[in-house]
Design a protein around this motif. Structure first.
Motif, mmCIF file in Angstrom:
data_model
loop_
_atom_site.group_PDB
_atom_site.id
_atom_site.type_symbol
_atom_site.label_atom_id
_atom_site.label_comp_id
_atom_site.label_asym_id
_atom_site.label_seq_id
_atom_site.Cartn_x
_atom_site.Cartn_y
_atom_site.Cartn_z
ATOM 1 N N ALA A 128 0.827 -1.204 0.000
ATOM 2 C CA ALA A 128 0.000 0.000 0.000
ATOM 3 C C ALA A 128 0.862 1.256 0.000
ATOM 4 N N VAL A 129 1.931 1.263 0.794
ATOM 5 C CA VAL A 129 2.837 2.406 0.855
ATOM 6 C C VAL A 129 4.200 1.902 1.308
ATOM 7 N N TYR A 130 5.260 2.511 0.805
ATOM 8 C CA TYR A 130 6.609 2.110 1.199
ATOM 9 C C TYR A 130 6.936 2.597 2.609
ATOM 10 N N PRO A 131 7.907 1.966 3.267
ATOM 11 C CA PRO A 131 8.365 2.462 4.575
ATOM 12 C C PRO A 131 8.897 3.894 4.450
ATOM 13 N N LEU A 132 8.904 4.620 5.552
ATOM 14 C CA LEU A 132 9.296 6.026 5.533
ATOM 15 C C LEU A 132 10.671 6.253 4.918
ATOM 16 N N ASP A 133 11.634 5.389 5.217
ATOM 17 C CA ASP A 133 12.995 5.619 4.733
ATOM 18 C C ASP A 133 13.130 5.392 3.230
ATOM 19 N N ALA A 134 12.131 4.761 2.613
ATOM 20 C CA ALA A 134 12.183 4.517 1.166
ATOM 21 C C ALA A 134 11.068 5.236 0.419
ATOM 22 N N ARG A 135 10.265 6.006 1.126
ATOM 23 C CA ARG A 135 9.076 6.628 0.532
ATOM 24 C C ARG A 135 9.437 7.903 -0.224
ATOM 25 N N VAL A 136 8.824 8.090 -1.378
ATOM 26 C CA VAL A 136 8.996 9.328 -2.147
ATOM 27 C C VAL A 136 7.616 9.821 -2.574
ATOM 28 N N PRO A 137 7.444 11.129 -2.712
ATOM 29 C CA PRO A 137 6.148 11.636 -3.172
ATOM 30 C C PRO A 137 5.926 11.302 -4.643
ATOM 31 N N TYR A 138 4.666 11.264 -5.034
ATOM 32 C CA TYR A 138 4.370 10.992 -6.443
ATOM 33 C C TYR A 138 3.010 11.541 -6.838
ATOM 34 N N VAL A 139 2.848 11.690 -8.150
ATOM 35 C CA VAL A 139 1.533 11.823 -8.770
ATOM 36 C C VAL A 139 1.399 10.628 -9.698
ATOM 37 N N TRP A 140 0.242 9.945 -9.615
ATOM 38 C CA TRP A 140 0.068 8.728 -10.403
ATOM 39 C C TRP A 140 -1.256 8.794 -11.152
ATOM 40 N N GLY A 154 3.942 9.226 9.751
ATOM 41 C CA GLY A 154 4.872 10.308 9.462
ATOM 42 C C GLY A 154 4.230 11.535 8.850
ATOM 43 N N GLY A 155 2.897 11.644 8.929
ATOM 44 C CA GLY A 155 2.210 12.798 8.360
ATOM 45 C C GLY A 155 1.911 12.678 6.874
ATOM 46 N N TRP A 156 2.297 11.568 6.259
ATOM 47 C CA TRP A 156 2.059 11.369 4.833
ATOM 48 C C TRP A 156 0.588 11.035 4.577
ATOM 49 N N SER A 157 0.134 11.396 3.390
ATOM 50 C CA SER A 157 -1.233 11.055 2.987
ATOM 51 C C SER A 157 -1.294 10.923 1.474
ATOM 52 N N GLU A 158 -2.303 10.212 1.021
ATOM 53 C CA GLU A 158 -2.508 10.009 -0.416
ATOM 54 C C GLU A 158 -3.964 10.301 -0.743
ATOM 55 N N GLU A 159 -4.172 11.091 -1.779
ATOM 56 C CA GLU A 159 -5.530 11.428 -2.199
ATOM 57 C C GLU A 159 -5.694 11.109 -3.677
ATOM 58 N N LEU A 171 0.605 11.285 -3.596
ATOM 59 C CA LEU A 171 1.160 10.925 -2.293
ATOM 60 C C LEU A 171 2.147 12.018 -1.904
ATOM 61 N N ALA A 172 1.980 12.591 -0.711
ATOM 62 C CA ALA A 172 2.830 13.708 -0.302
ATOM 63 C C ALA A 172 3.115 13.630 1.197
ATOM 64 N N PRO A 173 4.228 14.243 1.642
ATOM 65 C CA PRO A 173 4.598 14.183 3.064
ATOM 66 C C PRO A 173 3.749 15.075 3.953
ATOM 67 N N GLU A 175 -0.192 17.614 4.017
ATOM 68 C CA GLU A 175 -1.463 17.926 3.368
ATOM 69 C C GLU A 175 -1.350 19.134 2.446
ATOM 70 N N THR A 176 -0.511 20.102 2.818
ATOM 71 C CA THR A 176 -0.368 21.315 2.010
ATOM 72 C C THR A 176 0.146 20.990 0.614
ATOM 73 N N MET A 177 1.208 20.183 0.536
ATOM 74 C CA MET A 177 1.755 19.811 -0.768
ATOM 75 C C MET A 177 0.749 19.000 -1.572
ATOM 76 N N ARG A 178 0.081 18.068 -0.908
ATOM 77 C CA ARG A 178 -0.882 17.217 -1.612
ATOM 78 C C ARG A 178 -1.979 18.054 -2.259
ATOM 79 N N ARG A 179 -2.519 18.990 -1.491
ATOM 80 C CA ARG A 179 -3.602 19.821 -2.026
ATOM 81 C C ARG A 179 -3.101 20.794 -3.084
ATOM 82 N N GLU A 180 -1.895 21.336 -2.876
ATOM 83 C CA GLU A 180 -1.356 22.292 -3.844
ATOM 84 C C GLU A 180 -1.235 21.658 -5.224
ATOM 85 N N ILE A 181 -0.823 20.395 -5.258
ATOM 86 C CA ILE A 181 -0.684 19.705 -6.540
ATOM 87 C C ILE A 181 -2.050 19.343 -7.117
ATOM 88 N N LEU A 182 -2.873 18.701 -6.316
ATOM 89 C CA LEU A 182 -4.160 18.244 -6.835
ATOM 90 C C LEU A 182 -5.083 19.390 -7.226
#
Length: 322
Positions: A128-140, A154-159, A171-173, A175-182
């Motif tokens: 479902a999601v990678y561990p924090l040390d391997a996680r990167v943001p994405y748009v899919w 870790g405060g990450w979320s996916e919308e 997927l972003a670290p 909420e601000t980044m996630r919403r800014e992109i979407l």
């Protein structure tokens, strides 16, 4: 006759003496008519000139720019099928496959597309999601999860939102980044930021011998838009020369017995000053002799998308509950 009547009579007599004779009066009337006609004719000439100038401008301004929302500084548009969204320019790791198991370069944000050559019942990712040390943001684009928001550690979320009928997930670290992109996401109703239509309109190749100063690439698979992009000026000039040479070369035949993943079509719009024209070319995984122009095209969002490039082997699995 009283004094008032006498004054009126004297005034009329004076005006009568000053009045022109019939010939002079007729000439004056004709002169006024000529001036009026000349004025109207001059106005008509000016109007006609304006119409001609407008027609000339419209006929010779062949180059058009697509109308889209303003691009954020340091960001660019990514598109897929019927949706487009802006991402930071540093998001330049392009993946063809399912999220989130197909990262190739650690710590680099991803733009992913779940291409149609991968069947949804042969899903390759059970995480479902990678561990924090391997996680990167994405748009899919086009992944399997349903619209909605999921919270991770870790405060990450996916919308995931449905944009013009296409799923767009971020997927972003935070909420601000996630919403800014979407919040930049837009449906593609006519063309995307690069002039690409959601479906291949079948525009034919045109051969124009001119120095190319810019270009846009529209990539299609099975008639549907995969990605659009704009080519920098220097590379556009080289690409224009290569496409012109390759346009008259025979298309490479597929290898015997090869099934492959289908044919990708590249519709390239080339510009030179106010002129614009189109070159169409194709790529198939069943050919081992690519034209140089096709190799040049397959970079950035148009890079190779063979399933063998994915981390996980393709096999029948149960999609994760994301």
């Amino acid at each position: 006759m009283n004094n008032s009547e006498q004054q009126i009579a004297d005034s009329l007599a004076r005006h009568a003496a000053d009045a022109p004779d019939d010939h002079t009066l007729l000439s004056a009337v004709h002169g006024r008519l000529r001036r009026r006609r000349t004025g109207r004719a001059a106005g008509a000439v000016v109007l006609a000139a304006a119409v001609v100038a407008t027609a000339f401008t419209a006929t010779n301004t062949l180059r058009t720019e697509p109308e889209v929302a303003q691009t954020k500084p340091g960001w660019h548009w990514e598109s897929y099928k019927t949706a487009q969204v802006q991402v930071p320019d540093t998001w330049n790791q392009y993946i063809a496959g399912p999220a989130p198991c197909t990262f190739l370069t650690p710590k680099v944000a991803v733009v992913g597309r779940f291409y149609d050559w991968i069947s949804r019942d042969r899903y390759t990712c059970e995480t479902a999601v990678y561990p924090l040390d391997a996680r990167v943001p994405y748009v899919w684009f086009g992944d399997v999860q349903e619209p909605g928001t999921k919270q991770y550690d870790g405060g990450w979320s996916e919308e995931t939102r449905l944009i013009g009928g296409t799923k767009v997930s971020v997927l972003a670290p935070n909420e601000t980044m996630r919403r800014e992109i979407l919040d930049t996401a837009r449906p593609i109703t006519s063309t995307d930021a690069y002039g690409c239509t959601p479906t291949d309109t079948g525009r034919a190749t045109e051969i124009v011998n001119a120095k190319v100063d810019s270009a846009e690439i529209c990539e299609y698979f099975d008639g549907k838009l995969i990605a659009g992009s704009r080519v920098p000026p220097r590379r556009a000039a080289q690409l224009g020369q290569s496409l012109t040479r390759d346009a008259v070369r025979p298309v490479a035949k597929p290898l015997p017995g090869c099934v492959g993943d289908g044919v990708q079509t590249y519709l390239v719009t080339l510009h030179s000053g106010t002129k614009s024209w189109t070159v169409r070319t194709q790529h198939t995984s069943c050919s081992n002799k690519e034209h140089p122009s096709v190799i040049a095209l397959r970079t950035g969002p148009h890079g190779p998308s063979d399933p063998s490039a994915l981390f996980d082997g393709v096999g029948p699995v149960t999609p994760p509950q994301r």
